[in-house]
Enzyme design. Structure first.
Site, PDB file in Angstrom:
ATOM      1  N   ASP A  16       0.824  -1.223   0.000  1.00  0.00           N
ATOM      2  CA  ASP A  16       0.000   0.000   0.000  1.00  0.00           C
ATOM      3  C   ASP A  16       0.857   1.272   0.000  1.00  0.00           C
ATOM      4  OD1 ASP A  16      -2.125  -1.844   0.376  1.00  0.00           O
ATOM      5  OD2 ASP A  16      -1.979  -1.652   2.557  1.00  0.00           O
ATOM      6  N   GLU A 223     -11.369   0.112  -3.544  1.00  0.00           N
ATOM      7  CA  GLU A 223     -10.576   0.611  -2.410  1.00  0.00           C
ATOM      8  C   GLU A 223      -9.338   1.305  -2.953  1.00  0.00           C
ATOM      9  OE1 GLU A 223      -9.439  -2.817  -0.071  1.00  0.00           O
ATOM     10  OE2 GLU A 223      -8.184  -3.633  -1.665  1.00  0.00           O
TER      11      GLU A 223
HETATM   12  O1  FUB Z   1      -3.252  -3.618   3.380  1.00  0.00           O
HETATM   13  C1  FUB Z   1      -4.544  -3.836   3.852  1.00  0.00           C
HETATM   14  C2  FUB Z   1      -5.540  -3.499   2.809  1.00  0.00           C
HETATM   15  O2  FUB Z   1      -5.306  -4.271   1.658  1.00  0.00           O
HETATM   16  C3  FUB Z   1      -5.508  -2.086   2.309  1.00  0.00           C
HETATM   17  O3  FUB Z   1      -6.063  -1.162   3.190  1.00  0.00           O
HETATM   18  C4  FUB Z   1      -6.205  -2.243   1.023  1.00  0.00           C
HETATM   19  O4  FUB Z   1      -6.098  -1.161   0.161  1.00  0.00           O
HETATM   20  C5  FUB Z   1      -5.558  -3.500   0.497  1.00  0.00           C
HETATM   21  O5  FUB Z   1      -4.327  -3.230  -0.135  1.00  0.00           O
END
Ligand code: FUB
Length: 326
Positions: A16, A223
């Site tokens: 991320d 997301e």
């Molecule tokens: O790293 C945890 C979660 O997985 C993140 O918040 C999302 O964007 C995905 O990458």
């Protein structure tokens, strides 16, 4: 030395990546993946992270340094678990680390921690940002000094459960031809610690001006939002989750509506895909992660980067992470 499309560090797992240029260097604010036995499920239990490390590069071909742990969940009174994807911003010589985590009721909110240095340590505010929810904060400091925070994630990120403004644990998202959920945006207060007003949902339109539908999984928001500006246009990029693309939409306003424009990154090894885009010394770069170093384990990811290219009309050239070495 750092190389395109190879893990920036290999002594820890990182994911991320939110990349920024501060004091003439590249700083990367990633999640810190841990090796553990948690169940791999749609709720994201496998992403059981506890702290943040910051990475730093003097130049794109220089070694990538780990600045060490800058914040641990034990230092944040409201957090119970899962320190997920963070971002950072600078204002008036202070640095702000925005991060999502679960509170003691299991609900995700956004916290903020402050430092005098882009490399930390960061001191957390005692409570989460009032009115914040879900995951994956990303901050744009606009040219007029106004900060905008973008956030939200489906499934384990709980965005579906906040459609009424309150947390409804059994709420499910739209389906089929219903309008897809968009990310949220809020203007940050002048001290960067709260929202100026309640967050708003961003609408993403298709080429006919119609909102993207929930069933349009190749294009709808899932997301990992990121916002950058190129030639005066706002570029909202994000993960499509279930179809594993990084895609983008553009607008002439930071709060949209945005129009879908295309794909930035083809799927990587591992379920999640998450990115940031940054200009450094006149070139543009995509930071992303994959699970190649761990042999494909979803929750053990590594941050990578490569150059990103625009066409003359402002569209972005799609990156195939295992085919080109741009
Ligand atoms: O790293 C945890 C979660 O997985 C993140 O918040 C999302 O964007 C995905 O990458």
């Amino acid at each position: 030395m750092s190389k395109f499309n190879e893990p920036l560090v290999t002594h820890i797992y990182t994911a991320d990546p939110s990349a920024h240029v501060f004091d003439g260097k590249l700083y990367i604010y990633p999640s810190h993946d841990l090796v553990h036995e948690c169940e791999d499920n749609d709720n994201g239990d496998q992403y059981n992270m506890e702290d943040y490390h910051i990475l730093c590069m003097d130049d794109v071909d220089a070694p990538c340094k780990d600045c060490g742990e800058v914040l641990h969940m034990n230092e944040v009174p409201w957090v119970s678990k899962q320190m997920w994807a963070p971002d950072a911003a600078e204002k008036d010589g202070k640095y702000y680390l925005y991060f999502p985590a679960r509170d003691r009721n299991g609900e995700f909110h956004l916290g903020v921690a402050v430092s005098d240095s882009p490399a930390g340590k960061f001191v957390p505010q005692p409570d989460y940002i009032p009115g914040s929810f879900s995951i994956d904060p990303a901050v744009l400091m606009d040219d007029d000094g106004q900060g905008y925070i973008y956030f939200g994630g489906l499934w384990g990120g709980q965005l579906e459960k906040w459609q009424t403004g309150s947390f409804l644990p059994n709420e499910e998202g739209p389906k089929g031809d219903e309008k897809a959920l968009g990310p949220q945006v809020a203007r940050l207060s002048d001290d960067m610690l709260t929202f100026k007003e309640g967050p708003k949902e961003i609408t993403i339109l298709d080429e006919n001006g119609e909102p993207l539908k929930a069933s349009d999984e190749d294009r709808r928001y899932f997301e990992g939002p990121w916002m950058h500006k190129y030639n005066g246009t706002y570029y909202l990029s994000y993960s499509t989750g279930t179809t594993h693309y990084i895609v983008y939409a553009t607008s002439d306003k930071p709060e949209g509506p945005f129009t879908y424009r295309g794909r930035i990154l083809e799927p990587v090894i591992g379920w999640t895909t998450h990115h940031s885009i940054v200009e450094f010394k006149g070139k543009w770069y995509l930071f992303y992660h994959d699970s190649s170093l761990s042999g494909g384990i979803n929750s053990q990811r590594s941050v990578k980067f490569c150059e990103l290219h625009y066409n003359e009309d402002g569209t972005i050239q799609t990156i195939k992470p295992y085919e080109n070495n741009n």
